[in-house]
Design an enzyme around this catalytic site. Structure first.
Site, short mmCIF file in Angstrom:
data_model
loop_
_atom_site.label_atom_id
_atom_site.label_comp_id
_atom_site.label_asym_id
_atom_site.label_seq_id
_atom_site.Cartn_x
_atom_site.Cartn_y
_atom_site.Cartn_z
N SER A 56 0.81 -1.22 0.00
CA SER A 56 0.00 0.00 0.00
C SER A 56 0.84 1.27 0.00
CB SER A 56 -0.94 0.02 1.21
OG SER A 56 -0.22 0.18 2.42
N LYS A 145 0.76 4.36 6.70
CA LYS A 145 0.30 5.21 5.60
C LYS A 145 1.00 6.56 5.71
CE LYS A 145 -2.89 2.04 4.76
NZ LYS A 145 -2.77 1.10 3.62
#
Length: 500
Positions: A56, A145
């Protein structure tokens, strides 16, 4: 004579009161126990090592992946295992060749990083930091993230860019360097047997391959030499008064779509990216002439020029109307001959570089300051030259693109954060499960819940700051990869942009 001590008589020796061997064992055990406690404290409160499980955050940080070399042009790239089926399809990001290898190389484990767990005890997180946090819907899981919005801010995703409170937010230079993605690298060119083999293996389905063609073409009678025999270097011999233009042809396989080579996803519909960068080295045998490049965004052509006599210019064409935006004097070609030339548009900034000389134009931070994106407005790249010039190492890169086909923020529906709420998004936007896509409220203690899409302040674990292990080498065939790859060790950049 001190109290509690027994004075020794001349010629006498100390008499041990305990077994010295046992004492040594106890002393060693005490030191080991202290070391374990300190290590536990250090891990719990200061720095902890993490392994990246998914892609991700690719290509900044990679999960388990295959390291591939394109069989047609030789370009090396990584393919994540997140979406891989039994027969993964890999697309070369440079020559656009689709490969469906019957036998994949061994999987390379995800990157390993250090995370500062004390960083946010003393200061607030910065936008663009890479953050480890507890996944609000399942707090027992850690996610990683990039932080793009902070408490009290209103976030929008427009044309792939991040807007906060109505203004575009620019990525810091070192973060931006991590997020450029290759569209075309001219040094890696198919040809000969490799290209014939690729054509013979052509699929008739979604992975159609064509015999490779040079995507740069002369226009309007221009005379750049881009022949196959010398295709890694483009040469020009022309009068100094004549501008010759190379146009990058947006044909199948060389388009401007927001493709991610890391992902095995060949048929998804992707937006086009107009934040672009063109780079090459320039040498000239003449003291007179010019070199330049053009990038098209929202139906406006922006151009960066360098005059050999010593001037940099950024201008733009809206229709047939030319406007000089900014210019400056620099040393002549004798000073920067052989240097790198680059021209880019990113986050509403237009930047021209030649060697150490830089010229910038700030197009503004409001939504419409660089026009409004429409589907029929196509990006474009051009290279200009006059006089005797060679250009080499020609590359085109695109900015990463935050997809807006998400739950939040929706187009024309901004998302506002409350106190102690953060908004996170992965660098690998198409497959990142992040604040944009979470369904369901976050889970807190004693029955407390949190809004969908936010990370509460108390769930921040720490700031990722260093990649210490990635793509390790095997000392010999059949061995485990235990030799560190120093070339993959790097700081993990975050921070704020220069205008915040």
């Amino acid at each position: 004579m001190g109290k509690g001590f027994r004075e020794n008589q001349p010629g006498s020796q100390f008499e041990p009161r305990y077994n010295t061997t046992l004492a040594g064992v106890v002393n060693t055990f005490e030191w080991l126990l202290i070391a374990v406690v300190l290590a536990f404290v250090f891990r719990a409160f200061v720095v902890e090592a993490f392994r990246i499980p998914t892609g991700s955050m690719a290509e900044t940080l990679r999960g388990d992946h295959y390291h591939l070399r394109c069989p047609r042009c030789g370009y090396e790239y990584d393919l994540g295992t997140d979406e891989v089926s039994e027969l993964p399809h890999a697309r070369c990001p440079s020559c656009a060749y689709w490969a469906s290898p019957e036998v994949m190389p061994a999987v390379t484990n995800g990157d390993r990083i250090f995370v500062s767990k004390a960083a946010y005890q003393f200061k607030e997180p910065d936008r663009w930091d890479v953050v480890v946090f507890k996944y609000p819907i399942r707090p027992e899981e850690n996610y990683i993230k990039r932080l793009i919005a902070k408490p009290g801010e209103t976030v929008e995703l427009i044309d792939g860019d991040v807007y906060i409170d109505g203004l575009i937010r620019r990525k810091p230079p070192k973060v931006q360097d991590e997020l450029w993605m290759p569209l075309y690298i001219n040094d890696y060119q198919p040809g000969g047997r490799a290209d014939r083999l690729a054509a013979a293996l052509e699929d008739k389905g979604p992975y159609t391959n064509q015999v490779w063609q040079q995507p740069f073409e002369n226009v309007d009678g221009s005379i750049w030499n881009t022949s196959v025999e010398n295709s890694a270097v483009f040469s020009l011999v022309s009068p100094q008064s004549r501008i010759n233009t190379l146009h990058y042809v947006d044909r199948t396989g060389h388009d401007f779509e927001a493709r991610y080579a890391y992902n095995s996803n060949p048929i998804a519909i992707r937006p086009e990216v107009s934040d672009l960068r063109v780079v090459f080295n320039v040498t000239s045998a003449s003291d007179d002439g010019m070199i330049g490049a053009g990038l098209k965004k929202n139906n406006v052509l922006y151009r960066g020029w360098v005059d050999f006599a010593g001037q940099m210019i950024i201008d733009r064409f809206t229709g047939e109307q030319r406007e000089v935006l900014v210019q400056r004097d620099i040393p002549g070609v004798s000073v920067w001959n052989g240097s790198e030339f680059s021209f880019e548009i990113v986050d509403h900034m237009v930047v021209l570089r030649i060697g150490e000389n830089v010229l910038k134009y700030d197009a503004g931070r409001q939504r419409g300051d660089m026009g409004v994106h429409r589907r029929d407005y196509k990006p474009g790249v051009e290279i200009y030259g006059a006089s005797n010039i060679d250009i080499s190492h020609i590359e085109i890169w695109r900015d990463m693109y935050y997809g807006s086909n998400v739950l939040r923020p929706r187009p024309n529906e901004p998302f506002t954060l409350d106190e102690d709420e953060y908004f996170m998004a992965g660098d690998n936007s198409p497959i990142s499960h992040d604040s944009r896509m979470w369904r369901g409220p976050g889970i807190g203690n004693e029955g407390r819940t949190y809004r969908e899409g936010i990370v509460p302040r108390g769930y921040l674990v720490g700031k990722a700051f260093f990649l210490y292990w990635g793509d390790a080498y095997k000392p010999f065939e059949g061995a485990l990869p235990i030799v560190p790859n120093l070339g993959k060790m790097k700081p993990i950049y975050g921070g704020v942009d220069e205008n915040e």
